[in-house]
Design a protein around this motif. Sequence first.
Motif, PDB file in Angstrom:
ATOM      1  N   GLN A 164       0.869  -1.173   0.000  1.00  0.00           N
ATOM      2  CA  GLN A 164       0.000   0.000   0.000  1.00  0.00           C
ATOM      3  C   GLN A 164       0.906   1.223   0.000  1.00  0.00           C
ATOM      4  OE1 GLN A 164      -1.505  -1.827   3.706  1.00  0.00           O
ATOM      5  NE2 GLN A 164      -3.351  -0.657   3.253  1.00  0.00           N
TER       6      GLN A 164
ATOM      7  N   SER B 107       1.080   3.731   1.864  1.00  0.00           N
ATOM      8  CA  SER B 107       1.602   4.022   3.204  1.00  0.00           C
ATOM      9  C   SER B 107       2.159   5.433   3.331  1.00  0.00           C
ATOM     10  CB  SER B 107       2.680   3.009   3.598  1.00  0.00           C
ATOM     11  OG  SER B 107       2.130   1.729   3.648  1.00  0.00           O
ATOM     12  N   LEU B 108       1.385   6.399   2.875  1.00  0.00           N
ATOM     13  CA  LEU B 108       1.754   7.791   3.116  1.00  0.00           C
ATOM     14  C   LEU B 108       1.071   8.222   4.412  1.00  0.00           C
ATOM     15  CD1 LEU B 108       1.261   9.149  -0.501  1.00  0.00           C
ATOM     16  CD2 LEU B 108       3.391   8.449   0.591  1.00  0.00           C
ATOM     17  N   PHE B 109       1.722   9.112   5.148  1.00  0.00           N
ATOM     18  CA  PHE B 109       1.149   9.564   6.416  1.00  0.00           C
ATOM     19  C   PHE B 109       0.092  10.625   6.144  1.00  0.00           C
ATOM     20  CE2 PHE B 109       5.148   7.678   7.298  1.00  0.00           C
ATOM     21  CZ  PHE B 109       4.951   6.997   8.481  1.00  0.00           C
ATOM     22  N   PRO B 110      -1.158  10.366   6.552  1.00  0.00           N
ATOM     23  CA  PRO B 110      -2.246  11.268   6.155  1.00  0.00           C
ATOM     24  C   PRO B 110      -2.109  12.677   6.711  1.00  0.00           C
ATOM     25  CG  PRO B 110      -3.036   9.600   7.697  1.00  0.00           C
ATOM     26  CD  PRO B 110      -1.640   9.216   7.313  1.00  0.00           C
ATOM     27  N   TRP B 111      -1.351  12.831   7.812  1.00  0.00           N
ATOM     28  CA  TRP B 111      -1.252  14.154   8.436  1.00  0.00           C
ATOM     29  C   TRP B 111      -0.064  14.948   7.941  1.00  0.00           C
ATOM     30  CZ3 TRP B 111      -2.056   9.668  11.236  1.00  0.00           C
ATOM     31  CH2 TRP B 111      -0.888   8.949  11.546  1.00  0.00           C
ATOM     32  N   MET B 112       0.679  14.384   6.970  1.00  0.00           N
ATOM     33  CA  MET B 112       1.796  15.150   6.424  1.00  0.00           C
ATOM     34  C   MET B 112       1.514  15.465   4.970  1.00  0.00           C
ATOM     35  SD  MET B 112       5.231  13.296   7.622  1.00  0.00           S
ATOM     36  CE  MET B 112       5.223  12.251   9.040  1.00  0.00           C
TER      37      MET B 112
ATOM     38  N   TYR C 241      -2.373  17.291   1.203  1.00  0.00           N
ATOM     39  CA  TYR C 241      -2.408  16.046   1.972  1.00  0.00           C
ATOM     40  C   TYR C 241      -2.608  14.874   1.015  1.00  0.00           C
ATOM     41  CZ  TYR C 241      -2.746  18.678   6.317  1.00  0.00           C
ATOM     42  OH  TYR C 241      -2.487  19.507   7.381  1.00  0.00           O
TER      43      TYR C 241
ATOM     44  N   HIS D 148      -4.511  12.367   0.813  1.00  0.00           N
ATOM     45  CA  HIS D 148      -5.812  11.821   0.425  1.00  0.00           C
ATOM     46  C   HIS D 148      -6.431  12.514  -0.780  1.00  0.00           C
ATOM     47  CE1 HIS D 148      -8.276  15.133   1.959  1.00  0.00           C
ATOM     48  NE2 HIS D 148      -7.380  15.220   2.919  1.00  0.00           N
TER      49      HIS D 148
ATOM     50  N   HIS E 134       0.193  -0.781   8.811  1.00  0.00           N
ATOM     51  CA  HIS E 134       1.058  -0.706   7.627  1.00  0.00           C
ATOM     52  C   HIS E 134       2.010   0.483   7.699  1.00  0.00           C
ATOM     53  CE1 HIS E 134      -2.320   1.835   6.319  1.00  0.00           C
ATOM     54  NE2 HIS E 134      -1.467   2.411   5.494  1.00  0.00           N
ATOM     55  N   LEU E 135       1.596   1.544   8.407  1.00  0.00           N
ATOM     56  CA  LEU E 135       2.516   2.674   8.591  1.00  0.00           C
ATOM     57  C   LEU E 135       3.616   2.306   9.579  1.00  0.00           C
ATOM     58  CD1 LEU E 135       0.016   5.663   8.637  1.00  0.00           C
ATOM     59  CD2 LEU E 135       1.489   4.894   6.787  1.00  0.00           C
TER      60      LEU E 135
ATOM     61  N   TYR F 252       6.010   0.223   7.764  1.00  0.00           N
ATOM     62  CA  TYR F 252       6.856   1.033   6.878  1.00  0.00           C
ATOM     63  C   TYR F 252       7.998   1.673   7.666  1.00  0.00           C
ATOM     64  CZ  TYR F 252       8.627   4.814   4.083  1.00  0.00           C
ATOM     65  OH  TYR F 252       9.487   5.647   3.435  1.00  0.00           O
TER      66      TYR F 252
ATOM     67  N   ARG G 288       6.205  10.725  14.661  1.00  0.00           N
ATOM     68  CA  ARG G 288       5.693  10.849  13.306  1.00  0.00           C
ATOM     69  C   ARG G 288       4.423  10.038  13.094  1.00  0.00           C
ATOM     70  NH1 ARG G 288      10.162   9.560   9.325  1.00  0.00           N
ATOM     71  NH2 ARG G 288      11.402  11.001  10.540  1.00  0.00           N
ATOM     72  N   LEU G 289       4.250   8.975  13.890  1.00  0.00           N
ATOM     73  CA  LEU G 289       3.092   8.109  13.667  1.00  0.00           C
ATOM     74  C   LEU G 289       2.134   8.098  14.855  1.00  0.00           C
ATOM     75  CD1 LEU G 289       1.544   5.956  12.122  1.00  0.00           C
ATOM     76  CD2 LEU G 289       3.084   4.250  13.056  1.00  0.00           C
TER      77      LEU G 289
ATOM     78  N   PRO H 239       0.489  11.771  16.149  1.00  0.00           N
ATOM     79  CA  PRO H 239      -0.572  12.290  15.262  1.00  0.00           C
ATOM     80  C   PRO H 239      -1.766  11.343  15.174  1.00  0.00           C
ATOM     81  CG  PRO H 239       1.569  12.335  14.158  1.00  0.00           C
ATOM     82  CD  PRO H 239       1.776  11.628  15.455  1.00  0.00           C
TER      83      PRO H 239
ATOM     84  N   TRP I 170      -6.301  17.130   8.413  1.00  0.00           N
ATOM     85  CA  TRP I 170      -5.963  16.222   7.325  1.00  0.00           C
ATOM     86  C   TRP I 170      -7.076  15.245   7.004  1.00  0.00           C
ATOM     87  CZ3 TRP I 170      -3.466  15.674  12.147  1.00  0.00           C
ATOM     88  CH2 TRP I 170      -3.849  14.562  12.875  1.00  0.00           C
TER      89      TRP I 170
ATOM     90  N   PRO J  89      -9.977  13.326   5.504  1.00  0.00           N
ATOM     91  CA  PRO J  89     -10.580  13.389   4.176  1.00  0.00           C
ATOM     92  C   PRO J  89     -11.996  13.960   4.167  1.00  0.00           C
ATOM     93  CG  PRO J  89      -9.577  11.252   4.528  1.00  0.00           C
ATOM     94  CD  PRO J  89      -9.457  12.014   5.812  1.00  0.00           C
TER      95      PRO J  89
END
Lengths: 263, 262
Positions: free
Chosen positions: A90, A92-97, A137, A139, B149-150, B153, B167-168, B171, B248, B250
């Motif tokens: 996936q 796997s991007l960080f949604p808050w960055m 972002y 998304h 998954h984050l 990563y 970072r994870l 947030p 952030w 959606p």
Amino acid sequence: MSDGASRAKLRLENISKSYVRKGRRFLVLDDLSLTVGEGEFVTLLGPSGSGKSTLFRLIGGVERPDAGRVYLDGADTTGRRGQISYMPQQASLFPWMSVAANISSALATAGIERRRAAALAEEWLGRVGLGDVAGAYPHVLSGGMQQRVSFLRALLMPRGVMCLDEPFAALDALTRADMQAWLLQLWEEERRSVLFVTHSIEEALTLSDRIYVLSPAPARVLREIRVPFPRPRRQEVWTEPAFVSLKQEVLELLSQRGAAHGV
Amino acid sequence: MAGSFWRRALLPLGTLVGLILLWQACCMIFRIAPYTLPQPWDIARRMAEDGPRLLDQTWSTLRLALKGIGLGIAFGVVSAVLFHLIPGVRAALSPIIIITQNIPLIALGPLLIIWFGFGILPKLILLALVCYFPIAWSMLAGLGQAAPHLREYLAMIGASRFEVLRRLELPASLPYLFSGLKITATYSITAAIVAEWLGASEGIGHYLVLKSKGYDTTGVFAAIVCIVTLSLAFYGLAVLLERFAIRWRPERATAAEGGKAS
Ligand SMILES: Nc1ncnc2c1ncn2[C@@H]1O[C@H](COP(=O)(O)OP(=O)(O)OP(=O)(O)O)[C@@H](O)[C@H]1O
Ligand SMILES: [Mg+2]
């Protein structure tokens, strides 16, 4: 290119790994050995569940193999983290960055100084036509665009080997072909050492220098195939007769195994 | 867009106004004595007359509640992070924390006053105890909820424990922190009132005691209106803060875009 074991960027020697599930041991990787040469694009082609992601976890040092060693640039890095760059299944991007921050923060983890990391992210996003969304972002991006960002993030990591785990599996066929062409072009400019995982035979033949065909779990190397098509490679390479016959060969290899397993 | 605004803002407001009118009508028709149930109109008049004093008292309650929330957030966040990082601590301390949460405020308050006197300290302790729990617990849940998954990563690229946290996990826990904060926001007012009720020389809780001891029902209702307003304001503030901090998401972003487009 890959023959001299000493010149191999990445070398796996006799890797075995099993998991215990419901009190029983399941062998996932069975005495697997492979190499990736400097600037070589190597693909692991195997059926779903054959243990490809598990292999990546071992290379990444997230888990240790039961037996066998991992060598990077000739040094034993078994069980050591932070040695490779990685593009997961996936995005796997960080949604808050922001998109740019996603890339630059990963680069910072890899030891690049913050300001330079930000500049690199900026520069490369512009270069691949994603400059407009650098501040957005993740998304708001389409699946294909997210994968481009994810690939860029892996590409810019200053590490010897890029491990790409089925990066296009979740995309539709058209986007996928598009992404393959894009990746092919970028890679042929950069010539990084890549270990790529897929279960699409066409994708493997289109992109790779060499292919390891894996058996269903427990994974073993069934055959090593050198892909004969020249670089830079055309996207239409699949129209060549040699492509078709290679594809046939791999298909037979996999279905034979499947039949053998079925009995 | 306009339709949804009418439905979301005016419908509940209309119900409220209708209810107040009905109340007013009942009081007038059945000639209910003001010390049983005062008329809304009288309550409003009283609030206007007593306005400066009410404002003063409300302000003092607000300050007390804010101090409590501040302490709750500070201790809650710090201890959630510690509990998260050091698993043993969580197991060791959670019984104590759960016990403190299950002692009724009305029993705890007098005890604290016996131990710490009538000053600000026992009130702050009471408030901090009340505000702490929702924050710490929801934040702790949030820290463990980060997408696998984050996490995978970050492990694969060799991120340090601190980087994973910053970072994870932090947030990812923010939405949880804010749902805790929304609960705490209203709890804190109730706790502040109880604290003032038990022993204080100012605050809306103190005002409430005076009025109820004097059988001044209208005054009691005036205090209730202030308290409810304060609670709602606190809740609203927490919601605003959440929107500001978590941009952030959606669904919000698409809603905002839709608004711009139309
Ligand atoms: N942590 C784990 N514990 C137990 N079993 C596991 C664990 N991780 C993986 N497995 C098992 O190992 C096998 C291989 O999994 P893996 O994810 O490596 O396959 P894969 O080749 O990447 O599959 P796919 O192509 O579907 O991604 C599977 O049967 C899986 O159930
Ligand atoms: Mg996989």
